[in-house]
Design a protein around this motif. Structure first.
Motif: not given
Length: 255
Positions: A56-69
């Protein structure tokens, strides 16, 4: 039980017990309460670590599975974790699969329950509607065979999350990212011993999904829990923990 959350170097996480690392990855609406039964049972003999994913906090452009991995990789590096048993529910299972494919040497065993990665019917086929409590109540209840498991506390928590426009934007972005990321071609490359624990009545990642994971992951075994939907560790914690414990004590796969 109340699970204490620690903060260190920008990460929020649970770190309970000692021994081999049991690393838990929560789903899109993953409250800590989801893992209470697992933490209570396994922190006696394992070091249970749960990073709070920045859904709920990550930059919107990074909001996806790669960003979470990438977040998980950074956290594991920061905590100097190795030889982990990774357990993921729903979206957390999807991230666990992606992490394992890129970091196989760090993963001793893999446990997936209601994992996305092949097919999912997220939120019962629709995205969260802001400000509609009854809708949220129905959607949360939809994830359980017994709707009584969806406590008011859990419904209130999901309602609060979905009532925030910034959080909703990230939820939708991540959910779409998960639906686009079909891992059928990559999954056969996972050689890690894998346990699949599925609700026989899962409406979000149905039993056919579990069978497909079992077919595609070479060193995997599949166990079903009856009268159980998308979160077995919440709905049938004792049965779930028993299956997991047997897998952890057994060093060979049945497949």
């Amino acid at each position: 039980m109340a699970i204490p959350v620690k903060e260190e170097n920008g990460f929020r996480f649970v770190d309970e017990g000692q021994g081999e690392v049991l690393f838990l990855l929560h789903g899109l609406f993953g409250a800590l309460s989801n893992w209470e039964g697992v933490v209570s049972r396994f922190s006696r003999n394992f070091r249970v670590v749960i990073p709070m994913l920045p859904i709920y906090e990550m930059p919107i452009r990074e909001a996806g599975l790669d960003g979470l991995r990438q977040f998980v990789e950074d956290f594991v590096s920061q905590k100097k974790l190795d030889n982990m048993i990774i357990m993921g529910n729903s979206l957390g299972g999807h991230i666990a699969l992606m992490y394992t494919l890129k970091n196989a040497s760090k993963v001793k065993k893999l446990i997936l329950t209601g994992s996305s990665g092949l097919f999912e019917d997220s939120m019962g086929g629709s995205y969260p509607k802001r400000g509609n409590y009854q809708y949220i109540k129905e959607r949360v209840s939809y994830t359980f065979y017994n709707p009584d498991v969806a406590t008011k506390e859990l419904i209130d928590e999901v309602f609060e999350i979905t009532n925030s426009i910034p959080k909703c934007l990230r939820i939708v972005a991540i959910a779409k990212s998960a639906q686009r990321n079909n891992m059928a071609e990559e999954i056969p490359n996972i050689k890690t011993p894998t346990l699949l624990v599925w609700g026989l009545n899962d409406t979000i990642t149905p039993p056919m999904v579990a069978h497909e994971f079992n077919r595609l992951i070479p060193n995997s075994e599949l166990k079903f829990i009856d009268k159980c939907c998308h979160a077995p560790m919440m709905e049938h914690p004792e049965a779930f923990n028993e299956i997991v414990e047997n897998f952890l004590l057994n060093n060979t796969s049945s497949k």
